[in-house]
Design a protein around this motif. Structure first.
Motif, PDB file in Angstrom:
ATOM      1  N   ARG A  44       0.830  -1.209   0.000  1.00  0.00           N
ATOM      2  CA  ARG A  44       0.000   0.000   0.000  1.00  0.00           C
ATOM      3  C   ARG A  44       0.860   1.253   0.000  1.00  0.00           C
ATOM      4  O   ARG A  44       0.495   2.260  -0.591  1.00  0.00           O
ATOM      5  CB  ARG A  44      -0.951   0.004   1.192  1.00  0.00           C
ATOM      6  CG  ARG A  44      -1.998  -1.112   1.121  1.00  0.00           C
ATOM      7  CD  ARG A  44      -3.053  -0.959   2.192  1.00  0.00           C
ATOM      8  NE  ARG A  44      -3.989   0.087   1.824  1.00  0.00           N
ATOM      9  CZ  ARG A  44      -5.059  -0.117   1.073  1.00  0.00           C
ATOM     10  NH1 ARG A  44      -5.342  -1.316   0.622  1.00  0.00           N
ATOM     11  NH2 ARG A  44      -5.867   0.874   0.771  1.00  0.00           N
ATOM     12  N   LEU A  78      -5.266  -4.676  -8.275  1.00  0.00           N
ATOM     13  CA  LEU A  78      -6.563  -4.051  -8.504  1.00  0.00           C
ATOM     14  C   LEU A  78      -7.258  -4.633  -9.729  1.00  0.00           C
ATOM     15  O   LEU A  78      -6.613  -4.880 -10.749  1.00  0.00           O
ATOM     16  CB  LEU A  78      -6.384  -2.545  -8.720  1.00  0.00           C
ATOM     17  CG  LEU A  78      -5.646  -1.738  -7.664  1.00  0.00           C
ATOM     18  CD1 LEU A  78      -5.708  -0.260  -8.007  1.00  0.00           C
ATOM     19  CD2 LEU A  78      -6.213  -1.972  -6.281  1.00  0.00           C
ATOM     20  N   PRO A  79      -8.584  -4.801  -9.641  1.00  0.00           N
ATOM     21  CA  PRO A  79      -9.361  -5.118 -10.836  1.00  0.00           C
ATOM     22  C   PRO A  79      -9.280  -3.960 -11.835  1.00  0.00           C
ATOM     23  O   PRO A  79      -8.870  -2.850 -11.474  1.00  0.00           O
ATOM     24  CB  PRO A  79     -10.790  -5.258 -10.308  1.00  0.00           C
ATOM     25  CG  PRO A  79     -10.670  -5.465  -8.846  1.00  0.00           C
ATOM     26  CD  PRO A  79      -9.434  -4.732  -8.444  1.00  0.00           C
ATOM     27  N   SER A  80      -9.681  -4.218 -13.033  1.00  0.00           N
ATOM     28  CA  SER A  80      -9.727  -3.174 -14.050  1.00  0.00           C
ATOM     29  C   SER A  80     -11.028  -2.399 -13.912  1.00  0.00           C
ATOM     30  O   SER A  80     -12.091  -3.001 -13.758  1.00  0.00           O
ATOM     31  CB  SER A  80      -9.660  -3.832 -15.424  1.00  0.00           C
ATOM     32  OG  SER A  80      -9.803  -2.858 -16.421  1.00  0.00           O
ATOM     33  N   PRO A  81     -10.961  -1.071 -13.967  1.00  0.00           N
ATOM     34  CA  PRO A  81     -12.194  -0.280 -13.850  1.00  0.00           C
ATOM     35  C   PRO A  81     -13.225  -0.668 -14.906  1.00  0.00           C
ATOM     36  O   PRO A  81     -14.418  -0.644 -14.634  1.00  0.00           O
ATOM     37  CB  PRO A  81     -11.730   1.159 -14.062  1.00  0.00           C
ATOM     38  CG  PRO A  81     -10.265   1.154 -13.811  1.00  0.00           C
ATOM     39  CD  PRO A  81      -9.765  -0.218 -14.128  1.00  0.00           C
ATOM     40  N   PHE A 136     -15.976  -3.271 -13.986  1.00  0.00           N
ATOM     41  CA  PHE A 136     -17.013  -3.032 -12.972  1.00  0.00           C
ATOM     42  C   PHE A 136     -18.378  -2.901 -13.645  1.00  0.00           C
ATOM     43  O   PHE A 136     -18.528  -2.097 -14.563  1.00  0.00           O
ATOM     44  CB  PHE A 136     -16.724  -1.748 -12.186  1.00  0.00           C
ATOM     45  CG  PHE A 136     -15.473  -1.801 -11.349  1.00  0.00           C
ATOM     46  CD1 PHE A 136     -15.150  -2.923 -10.612  1.00  0.00           C
ATOM     47  CD2 PHE A 136     -14.622  -0.701 -11.297  1.00  0.00           C
ATOM     48  CE1 PHE A 136     -14.001  -2.963  -9.837  1.00  0.00           C
ATOM     49  CE2 PHE A 136     -13.477  -0.737 -10.518  1.00  0.00           C
ATOM     50  CZ  PHE A 136     -13.163  -1.867  -9.791  1.00  0.00           C
ATOM     51  N   SER A 142     -14.824  -9.458  -4.491  1.00  0.00           N
ATOM     52  CA  SER A 142     -13.996  -8.296  -4.829  1.00  0.00           C
ATOM     53  C   SER A 142     -13.462  -8.357  -6.247  1.00  0.00           C
ATOM     54  O   SER A 142     -13.410  -7.339  -6.938  1.00  0.00           O
ATOM     55  CB  SER A 142     -12.813  -8.185  -3.866  1.00  0.00           C
ATOM     56  OG  SER A 142     -13.262  -7.799  -2.584  1.00  0.00           O
ATOM     57  N   LYS A 143     -13.015  -9.524  -6.684  1.00  0.00           N
ATOM     58  CA  LYS A 143     -12.366  -9.607  -7.980  1.00  0.00           C
ATOM     59  C   LYS A 143     -13.364  -9.888  -9.103  1.00  0.00           C
ATOM     60  O   LYS A 143     -13.026  -9.789 -10.262  1.00  0.00           O
ATOM     61  CB  LYS A 143     -11.280 -10.698  -7.956  1.00  0.00           C
ATOM     62  CG  LYS A 143     -10.251 -10.546  -6.826  1.00  0.00           C
ATOM     63  CD  LYS A 143      -9.512  -9.215  -6.887  1.00  0.00           C
ATOM     64  CE  LYS A 143      -8.362  -9.134  -5.869  1.00  0.00           C
ATOM     65  NZ  LYS A 143      -8.837  -9.098  -4.462  1.00  0.00           N
ATOM     66  N   SER A 178     -16.849  -6.210  -7.335  1.00  0.00           N
ATOM     67  CA  SER A 178     -16.225  -4.938  -6.939  1.00  0.00           C
ATOM     68  C   SER A 178     -15.567  -5.068  -5.575  1.00  0.00           C
ATOM     69  O   SER A 178     -16.204  -5.548  -4.636  1.00  0.00           O
ATOM     70  CB  SER A 178     -17.299  -3.848  -6.858  1.00  0.00           C
ATOM     71  OG  SER A 178     -16.965  -2.877  -5.881  1.00  0.00           O
ATOM     72  N   PRO A 179     -14.315  -4.629  -5.445  1.00  0.00           N
ATOM     73  CA  PRO A 179     -13.681  -4.655  -4.119  1.00  0.00           C
ATOM     74  C   PRO A 179     -14.159  -3.522  -3.212  1.00  0.00           C
ATOM     75  O   PRO A 179     -14.122  -3.649  -1.990  1.00  0.00           O
ATOM     76  CB  PRO A 179     -12.193  -4.496  -4.438  1.00  0.00           C
ATOM     77  CG  PRO A 179     -12.130  -3.814  -5.763  1.00  0.00           C
ATOM     78  CD  PRO A 179     -13.384  -4.205  -6.508  1.00  0.00           C
ATOM     79  N   GLY A 180     -14.639  -2.426  -3.828  1.00  0.00           N
ATOM     80  CA  GLY A 180     -15.030  -1.262  -3.038  1.00  0.00           C
ATOM     81  C   GLY A 180     -16.242  -1.518  -2.157  1.00  0.00           C
ATOM     82  O   GLY A 180     -16.481  -0.792  -1.193  1.00  0.00           O
ATOM     83  N   ASN A 213      -5.108  -4.643 -14.045  1.00  0.00           N
ATOM     84  CA  ASN A 213      -5.511  -3.245 -13.867  1.00  0.00           C
ATOM     85  C   ASN A 213      -5.175  -2.336 -15.051  1.00  0.00           C
ATOM     86  O   ASN A 213      -5.961  -1.478 -15.429  1.00  0.00           O
ATOM     87  CB  ASN A 213      -4.901  -2.691 -12.575  1.00  0.00           C
ATOM     88  CG  ASN A 213      -5.355  -1.278 -12.254  1.00  0.00           C
ATOM     89  OD1 ASN A 213      -4.591  -0.344 -12.298  1.00  0.00           O
ATOM     90  ND2 ASN A 213      -6.635  -1.131 -11.943  1.00  0.00           N
TER      91      ASN A 213
END
Lengths: 395, 395
Positions: free
Chosen positions: B15, B33-36, B39, B231-232, B235-237, B368
């Motif tokens: 991080r 991170l996943p790719s935006p 989503f 999450s993967k 969405s992880p958010g 990502n």
């Protein structure tokens, strides 16, 4: 097989009782739930759609453990009302203020470390500090909250790292720490080597009397971690609270949070922020205060009308709870069994006492039930009490 | 002042590096991170508004610590695909699968208790088990994942409570545990007195080869806790994952969860459930697989084209990561410093080794970045490597 942290843990008594009393015909004063009609559903519905539409990539992607920066900035500004000076960097967003207690337990408590507690105090705090195997040392309270001389005496008699307080509309008693005591307690922390956890989930729910600054407002010695929550003033289901404290402590809490849930749901954080940004928070709090204030007045009136003479209770200026004391020797757990037969429920007070006692006390919640339910429920409970007390006297 | 749990904790290296590489002109293969563009923003936007509109009182009120019952029921049915037999009562909803690791640490680990780990393994698992002051015992792995004979040897040499594995598309190496080994490992847990934590956040992201059942599918001895995540694949958010395991263990985890965040955001849980209920999950996973599969192929092709001959790497059948090995004696942390100057980033592999080592390894994320960024970034990184390796050889 299991760790010492959970080996003897038996779960939250209140949650178990809540399950028993969830039949729709039981009127429950047991939980600490907000009233459904106090949820700003329409506003939140619109905001949720807006947020995902406008900020999809930010909402749905990973966020930072410290929390959504605009929300941290908002909180830093908002707490000025409570006399707290803070910047965004002093604010950590957490998944409900209870997570703050857990992160502070993780940050400070080795097995056997001392923690000073009010007696009675918040049940979940007892359970959390038990997980970290802290040692409880109790401080006396009166109708003005924790007694500073008793805090000093307890701190000098035992070694402690933390003192945990709900200074405003305390759970379970509803009492509020006086202004003079707030100042005095904030001023003695350094000398006593303590960090104070000021848990304030109810502070905004004041129905009478004058608002008081937070203890954190007098924290010249930088030894207070303030925990706040949106659960009681917007929605508990979204799980958003915040911690404000010394940066060194927050830094450790962030590490604890990284290794637990990484960060609080972005959607929850951004919805709460947008609700606040649109100026909806202050009028919404005012409307919740009005609703709950009327319910408090109603319940107090009905206690006068229906409860037996031998029973006394607190008259809180805010929050969610009234605390009642029955004659010595009465078991409120036995009373609960009788009450549930008559379709009314409350929480026996003994579970709030970290070292036992309080078997003759009960906690009543006035926020969740409707006015009609309060009338019917208190009337039922009064009858059950009278019958029970008569029975006891005959024995 | 602080507890032993956090006194030496330094935060998540990844991080911190991520923060350094967040300048928009740095191409980062560092995060996970996943790719935006993966989503399902429009669907979730509509669902969020529907949910709050229709179920306001349930979404916004407190929920149960076990999680939203319809989501638990859905998960119990869905994991049949992975060979897992479960009912809703075997499923605990958590705030991301990482919370599952934390709750299992809390449930099992007293300071000094042994934990068997792959070497290398997931960084956050190392950090979490460090918080509980577990003692790490390492198990050897090869291109088919953890070696059962090595597990047996390690378990017989030391006392351990848990073995923690990412058996499918492992983080960081991308390797997958073979079918025969899944069976064999599941069959030796009782004899070795171990509970196995099967962490499976990437299992649905397979781009080639045949799907394998979970280790949990062979859990005749009832000693596997399976951790899954949305999450993967959504969405992880939103922070929603789940644990499936023996009820006695889940019972302890629920208590741990009650004292941490009470429950996972109802809104997040209900959105995920509604997305699944509407039949959107399977086609969405297919579309994510297609996107990430192309990116994996592209990155593998570009590694062939741009990376120096001395470098080798894994060819994962799924997941988010490729793992590369540079010649012995090379420091990938030094290499990262050079790489960041050229506006490209990765994670030095040594942080994934619980007891040190791996200084010559790196982890590359391919999910990502966009295809154009992958092309530019890998070309840059290849140049940096060549220059760095030449420099080293001259010394």
């Amino acid at each position: 097989m299991f760790s010492r942290a959970v080996a003897n843990a038996t779960g939250n008594v209140i949650r178990e009782i809540l399950k028993l009393t969830q039949q729709p015909d039981v009127i429950s004063f047991a939980g600490g739930l907000p009233s459904p009609d106090a949820f700003p559903g329409e506003e939140l519905q619109e905001i949720a759609a807006q947020i995902i539409g406008k900020y999809k990539n930010e909402v749905l992607q990973y966020g930072t453990s410290e929390g959504y920066l605009p929300l941290r900035q908002f909180v830093a500004g908002w707490v000025k009302e409570k006399g707290i000076e803070a910047e965004a960097a002093d604010v950590l967003i957490i998944s409900g203020s209870q997570q703050g207690i857990d992160l502070l337990g993780k940050t400070f408590i080795n097995p056997g470390d001392g923690i000073l507690l009010e007696n009675p105090t918040y049940l979940a705090a007892i359970q959390i500090f038990n997980v970290y195997q802290g040692k409880f040392n109790l401080v006396n309270t009166d109708e003005q909250g924790l007694i500073p001389a008793s805090l000093r005496a307890a701190a000098e008699k035992s070694t402690n790292k933390l003192v945990y307080l709900v200074p405003t509309f305390q759970n379970p008693t509803g009492t509020t720490l006086s202004l003079a005591r707030r100042r005095e307690i904030a001023g003695m922390l350094e000398e006593l080597g303590l960090v104070l956890v000021e848990d304030d989930p109810y502070g905004d729910l004041r129905y009478s009397g004058d608002p008081l600054p937070a203890i954190k407002a007098y924290d010249q010695q930088n030894r207070v971690v303030y925990l706040g929550s949106f659960s009681k003033i917007i929605s508990p289901g979204l799980r958003v609270g915040f911690a404000i404290g010394p940066r060194e402590i927050l830094g450790k809490m962030v590490i604890g949070k990284q290794t637990t849930d990484v960060h609080t749901s972005n959607l929850s954080q951004m919805i709460i922020y947008e609700f606040c940004r649109q100026g909806l928070l202050t009028p919404h709090i005012a409307s919740v205060r009005e609703k709950y204030g009327r319910k408090r007045d109603l319940m107090l009136e009905l206690l006068d009308k229906y409860f037996p003479e031998e029973v006394t209770w607190t008259k809180p200026e805010g929050g969610l709870f009234i605390w009642a004391e029955l004659p010595q020797g009465v078991s409120s757990t036995e009373l609960l069994q009788e009450a549930v037969k008559e379709k009314v429920a409350f929480i026996p007070g003994d579970c709030f006492f970290p070292a036992g006692g309080g078997e003759n006390t009960i906690r009543l919640n006035f926020s969740n039930a409707s006015p009609e339910e309060i009338e019917t429920g208190i009337s039922r409970l009064g009858k059950v009490m009278k019958k029970y007390l008569t029975c006891i006297q005959k024995k």
